[in-house]
Motif scaffolding. Sequence first.
Motif, PDB file in Angstrom:
ATOM      1  N   LYS A 143      -3.900 -78.519  -7.681  1.00 52.37           N
ATOM      2  CA  LYS A 143      -2.594 -78.134  -7.771  1.00 52.37           C
ATOM      3  C   LYS A 143      -1.477 -79.023  -8.528  1.00 52.37           C
ATOM      4  O   LYS A 143      -0.612 -78.751  -9.223  1.00 52.37           O
ATOM      5  N   SER A 144      -1.566 -80.349  -7.777  1.00 54.65           N
ATOM      6  CA  SER A 144      -0.445 -81.351  -8.279  1.00 54.65           C
ATOM      7  C   SER A 144      -1.021 -81.586  -9.911  1.00 54.65           C
ATOM      8  O   SER A 144       0.272 -81.741 -10.651  1.00 54.65           O
ATOM      9  N   PHE A 145      -2.064 -81.740 -10.514  1.00 55.00           N
ATOM     10  CA  PHE A 145      -2.253 -82.163 -11.496  1.00 55.00           C
ATOM     11  C   PHE A 145      -1.682 -81.102 -12.586  1.00 55.00           C
ATOM     12  O   PHE A 145      -1.218 -81.366 -13.652  1.00 55.00           O
ATOM     13  N   THR A 146      -2.134 -79.757 -12.372  1.00 52.27           N
ATOM     14  CA  THR A 146      -1.707 -78.691 -13.349  1.00 52.27           C
ATOM     15  C   THR A 146      -0.350 -78.312 -13.327  1.00 52.27           C
ATOM     16  O   THR A 146       0.156 -77.923 -14.165  1.00 52.27           O
ATOM     17  N   GLU A 147       0.450 -78.370 -11.962  1.00 51.41           N
ATOM     18  CA  GLU A 147       1.580 -78.097 -12.068  1.00 51.41           C
ATOM     19  C   GLU A 147       2.664 -79.109 -12.571  1.00 51.41           C
ATOM     20  O   GLU A 147       3.655 -78.827 -12.975  1.00 51.41           O
ATOM     21  N   SER A 148       2.137 -80.410 -12.469  1.00 55.20           N
ATOM     22  CA  SER A 148       2.984 -81.544 -13.119  1.00 55.20           C
ATOM     23  C   SER A 148       2.715 -81.833 -14.573  1.00 55.20           C
ATOM     24  O   SER A 148       3.218 -82.559 -15.113  1.00 55.20           O
ATOM     25  N   VAL A 152       1.050 -86.237 -12.165  1.00 52.04           N
ATOM     26  CA  VAL A 152       1.178 -86.311 -10.651  1.00 52.04           C
ATOM     27  C   VAL A 152      -0.294 -85.875 -10.252  1.00 52.04           C
ATOM     28  O   VAL A 152      -0.963 -84.727 -10.683  1.00 52.04           O
ATOM     29  N   LEU A 153      -0.764 -86.936  -9.433  1.00 50.78           N
ATOM     30  CA  LEU A 153      -2.190 -86.670  -8.817  1.00 50.78           C
ATOM     31  C   LEU A 153      -2.139 -86.816  -7.256  1.00 50.78           C
ATOM     32  O   LEU A 153      -2.008 -87.895  -7.044  1.00 50.78           O
ATOM     33  N   SER A 154      -2.018 -85.938  -6.548  1.00 54.55           N
ATOM     34  CA  SER A 154      -1.877 -86.107  -5.065  1.00 54.55           C
ATOM     35  C   SER A 154      -2.987 -85.446  -4.199  1.00 54.55           C
ATOM     36  O   SER A 154      -3.788 -84.369  -4.680  1.00 54.55           O
ATOM     37  N   THR A 155      -3.377 -86.253  -3.190  1.00 58.07           N
ATOM     38  CA  THR A 155      -4.662 -85.768  -2.349  1.00 58.07           C
ATOM     39  C   THR A 155      -3.996 -85.010  -0.948  1.00 58.07           C
ATOM     40  O   THR A 155      -4.692 -84.666  -0.105  1.00 58.07           O
ATOM     41  N   VAL A 165       5.280 -78.851  -7.695  1.00 60.01           N
ATOM     42  CA  VAL A 165       5.083 -80.297  -8.007  1.00 60.01           C
ATOM     43  C   VAL A 165       5.635 -80.699  -9.391  1.00 60.01           C
ATOM     44  O   VAL A 165       5.403 -79.853 -10.247  1.00 60.01           O
ATOM     45  N   LYS A 166       6.573 -81.241  -9.480  1.00 63.41           N
ATOM     46  CA  LYS A 166       7.436 -81.481 -10.714  1.00 63.41           C
ATOM     47  C   LYS A 166       6.883 -82.795 -11.484  1.00 63.41           C
ATOM     48  O   LYS A 166       6.277 -83.570 -10.924  1.00 63.41           O
ATOM     49  N   GLY A 167       6.668 -82.775 -12.859  1.00 67.35           N
ATOM     50  CA  GLY A 167       6.270 -83.727 -13.592  1.00 67.35           C
ATOM     51  C   GLY A 167       6.988 -85.110 -13.351  1.00 67.35           C
ATOM     52  O   GLY A 167       8.363 -85.100 -13.488  1.00 67.35           O
ATOM     53  N   GLU A 175       9.754 -86.290 -20.060  1.00 69.16           N
ATOM     54  CA  GLU A 175       8.575 -85.059 -19.971  1.00 69.16           C
ATOM     55  C   GLU A 175       8.943 -84.117 -21.132  1.00 69.16           C
ATOM     56  O   GLU A 175      10.084 -83.688 -21.118  1.00 69.16           O
ATOM     57  N   LYS A 176       7.958 -83.520 -21.477  1.00 74.66           N
ATOM     58  CA  LYS A 176       7.927 -82.347 -22.596  1.00 74.66           C
ATOM     59  C   LYS A 176       7.055 -81.314 -22.114  1.00 74.66           C
ATOM     60  O   LYS A 176       5.736 -81.505 -21.876  1.00 74.66           O
ATOM     61  N   LYS A 177       7.842 -80.281 -22.022  1.00 72.71           N
ATOM     62  CA  LYS A 177       6.841 -79.030 -21.615  1.00 72.71           C
ATOM     63  C   LYS A 177       5.961 -78.528 -22.634  1.00 72.71           C
ATOM     64  O   LYS A 177       6.379 -78.425 -23.771  1.00 72.71           O
ATOM     65  N   TRP A 178       5.034 -77.703 -22.262  1.00 79.74           N
ATOM     66  CA  TRP A 178       4.056 -77.242 -23.373  1.00 79.74           C
ATOM     67  C   TRP A 178       4.625 -76.340 -24.228  1.00 79.74           C
ATOM     68  O   TRP A 178       4.439 -75.996 -25.382  1.00 79.74           O
ATOM     69  N   ASN A 179       5.468 -75.396 -23.605  1.00 84.93           N
ATOM     70  CA  ASN A 179       6.255 -74.221 -24.031  1.00 84.93           C
ATOM     71  C   ASN A 179       7.506 -74.576 -24.682  1.00 84.93           C
ATOM     72  O   ASN A 179       7.981 -73.540 -25.201  1.00 84.93           O
ATOM     73  N   ASP A 180       7.755 -75.741 -24.866  1.00 90.60           N
ATOM     74  CA  ASP A 180       9.080 -76.076 -25.558  1.00 90.60           C
ATOM     75  C   ASP A 180       8.604 -76.455 -27.117  1.00 90.60           C
ATOM     76  O   ASP A 180       7.848 -76.702 -27.584  1.00 90.60           O
TER      77      ASP A 180
END
Length: 180
Positions: A143-148, A152-155, A165-167, A175-180
């Motif tokens: 979740k943390s990796f995909t949303e950020s 971010v990588l959290s356990t 989870v924000k990047g 940070e640059k969004k993929w859809n920008d």
Amino acid sequence: INAELHGPTGLDITIAIDKATKQEYQHSISPFFGQVKPESLVKSIKTMKVELVLEKADAYQWTTLEGKATVAAASDSTASATITQRPQGAAPASYPNSKGKDWSKVKLDTENEKDDVVGDPTNAFFKQIFSNGTDEQRRAMMKSFTESGGTVLSTNWQDVGSRDVKGEPPKGMEEKKWND
């Protein structure tokens, strides 16, 4: 169409092409490479082809449709045919692809093999954390990796399970969004 089986070892096919002129096509396959189940014969007649389907009696790969028949002359000038079949204990045929790779020799069971660290040792470290973690820890990591966006990588599932989870890009980067 007339398809006549000679037991489990051969087949004679006669196809009437034109009944008015009695023109027909005949083909004989004798012997087969192995034995077939005579009761499994299925005929299918289409506009452009005739298809005959037979089931093999033994479940092994045939290298060809027709087997080799050796003819030995007997003392009374009659001939007997002997069917060449796959010998007992023979290895299955190999099937290399167009580039010469024989996929039948590829070992499929890799459970007991240790993963060799190839490339970045950091990647191997994260793989180890993920594989040794609990289900909650794996869920938190995904979740943390995909949303950020991979920053971010959290356990800790209690932390990331209840929020978005924000990047967090490294210092000096944005940070640059993929859809920008």
